[in-house]
Scaffold this motif. Structure first.
Motif, PDB file in Angstrom:
ATOM      1  N   ASP A   1      25.797  -6.517 -10.162  1.00 60.76           N
ATOM      2  CA  ASP A   1      24.622  -7.274 -10.606  1.00 60.76           C
ATOM      3  C   ASP A   1      23.324  -6.488 -10.506  1.00 60.76           C
ATOM      4  O   ASP A   1      22.308  -6.873 -11.088  1.00 60.76           O
ATOM      5  CB  ASP A   1      24.511  -8.579  -9.808  1.00 60.76           C
ATOM      6  CG  ASP A   1      24.334  -8.333  -8.319  1.00 60.76           C
ATOM      7  OD1 ASP A   1      25.108  -7.525  -7.761  1.00 60.76           O
ATOM      8  OD2 ASP A   1      23.437  -8.942  -7.717  1.00 60.76           O
TER       9      ASP A   1
ATOM     10  N   CYS B   1      33.378 -14.057 -10.606  1.00 61.98           N
ATOM     11  CA  CYS B   1      32.144 -14.536  -9.981  1.00 61.98           C
ATOM     12  C   CYS B   1      30.955 -14.229 -10.888  1.00 61.98           C
ATOM     13  O   CYS B   1      30.657 -13.058 -11.149  1.00 61.98           O
ATOM     14  CB  CYS B   1      31.946 -13.887  -8.611  1.00 61.98           C
ATOM     15  SG  CYS B   1      30.465 -14.458  -7.758  1.00 61.98           S
TER      16      CYS B   1
ATOM     17  N   TYR C   1      27.899 -14.348 -10.307  1.00 65.08           N
ATOM     18  CA  TYR C   1      26.787 -13.712  -9.620  1.00 65.08           C
ATOM     19  C   TYR C   1      26.938 -12.186  -9.564  1.00 65.08           C
ATOM     20  O   TYR C   1      26.017 -11.500  -9.143  1.00 65.08           O
ATOM     21  CB  TYR C   1      26.666 -14.268  -8.205  1.00 65.08           C
ATOM     22  CG  TYR C   1      26.438 -15.763  -8.163  1.00 65.08           C
ATOM     23  CD1 TYR C   1      25.232 -16.317  -8.587  1.00 65.08           C
ATOM     24  CD2 TYR C   1      27.438 -16.621  -7.727  1.00 65.08           C
ATOM     25  CE1 TYR C   1      25.031 -17.694  -8.565  1.00 65.08           C
ATOM     26  CE2 TYR C   1      27.240 -17.991  -7.699  1.00 65.08           C
ATOM     27  CZ  TYR C   1      26.038 -18.525  -8.116  1.00 65.08           C
ATOM     28  OH  TYR C   1      25.839 -19.881  -8.102  1.00 65.08           O
ATOM     29  N   TYR C   2      28.101 -11.672  -9.950  1.00 65.79           N
ATOM     30  CA  TYR C   2      28.348 -10.234  -9.886  1.00 65.79           C
ATOM     31  C   TYR C   2      28.075  -9.536 -11.211  1.00 65.79           C
ATOM     32  O   TYR C   2      28.322  -8.346 -11.354  1.00 65.79           O
ATOM     33  CB  TYR C   2      29.805  -9.961  -9.488  1.00 65.79           C
ATOM     34  CG  TYR C   2      30.156 -10.341  -8.061  1.00 65.79           C
ATOM     35  CD1 TYR C   2      29.175 -10.717  -7.152  1.00 65.79           C
ATOM     36  CD2 TYR C   2      31.476 -10.316  -7.627  1.00 65.79           C
ATOM     37  CE1 TYR C   2      29.500 -11.059  -5.855  1.00 65.79           C
ATOM     38  CE2 TYR C   2      31.808 -10.657  -6.319  1.00 65.79           C
ATOM     39  CZ  TYR C   2      30.816 -11.038  -5.448  1.00 65.79           C
ATOM     40  OH  TYR C   2      31.143 -11.380  -4.156  1.00 65.79           O
TER      41      TYR C   2
END
Length: 252
Positions: free
Chosen positions: A172, A193, A195-196
């Motif tokens: 990220d 995920c 958020y990655y």
């Protein structure tokens, strides 16, 4: 019986041990059968013959109680044994949380062909071309955070790389994840995920034959020079990504 004991004592006095007379394959078999890496390291000092034995494979896992500096020393020791396959898997304890600095000797190792690294750490790469013999690379739960280093690593290092896997890697912090390997044939990217995600993923691999993309890796995708692609497997998280990928590879 007494004569036998005397002969054994004489050998020890001359500095010769029983392990020294064993062939290399048997030495490696004995070491690989020990229950822990610590015992392998301790046993290796019992014989000078260990210093001249090359390693085909070295696997280190579950070493959450060791500092990364200690592990870097072990890596250096395996490199000195011309290791061909290195498998490192760990999740450090909070009190030992440190960045994982890839040792210079590992990057320049001319014998290493397979590298698997699984850890929940930020990986810092030296600013050098490296991995001259590496053919298989698997990174799992690794945080890649420096745009320039990642670009340099995947563009100019690993000239012989044929198989690359990024499994749940944290990207990220990257504006662009660019994978441009001239000899890459198989690429596996998996991330569930959101958020990655990195901002953009660019693939430019003219010899790529197989692409496996599961979940979401980036917010946008750029595909170039995928002339040799024969098979692609997709498990996208949203319709927009699926439509983009399906359009790009509709000829398959």
């Amino acid at each position: 019986m007494n004569n036998s004991v005397q002969r054994k004592a004489s050998k020890h006095e001359d500095g010769v041990d029983l392990i020294s007379n064993l062939p290399d394959p048997l030495l490696l078999l004995i070491l690989s059968g020990l229950p822990s890496t610590e015992e392998q390291i301790r046993t290796s000092i019992l014989s000078r013959r260990w210093r001249s034995v090359d390693l085909d494979c070295f696997r280190l896992s579950g070493w959450d109680s060791y500092r990364t500096l200690t592990v870097e020393r072990w890596i250096h020791a395996t490199i000195m044994k011309n290791v061909k396959q290195l498998d490192l898997s760990f999740e450090p304890k909070e009190k030992y949380f440190e960045d994982m600095v890839i040792p210079h000797c590992l990057m320049t190792c001319t014998s290493l062909e397979v590298l698997r690294l699984s850890c929940r750490l930020r990986v810092i790469l030296p600013r050098i071309s490296g991995f001259p013999a590496l053919r298989v690379l698997k990174l799992e739960n690794v945080e890649l955070f420096d745009n320039d280093l990642v670009k340099y690593f995947f563009l100019e290092s690993c000239p012989l790389l044929e198989d690359l896997t990024l499994y749940e890697c944290v990207v990220d912090k990257l504006d662009l994840l660019c994978i441009s390997c001239p000899n890459l044939k198989k690429l596996t990217l998996l991330n569930w995920c959101k958020y990655y995600l990195c901002s953009s993923l660019k693939l430019s691999c003219p010899k790529l034959v197989y692409l496996d993309l599961k979940g979401e890796v980036a917010s946008s995708y750029i595909f170039e020079c995928l002339y040799s692609l024969k098979e692609a497997v997709f498990y996208p998280e949203c319709d927009a990504i699926f439509n983009k990928l399906f359009h790009e590879f509709s000829h398959l």
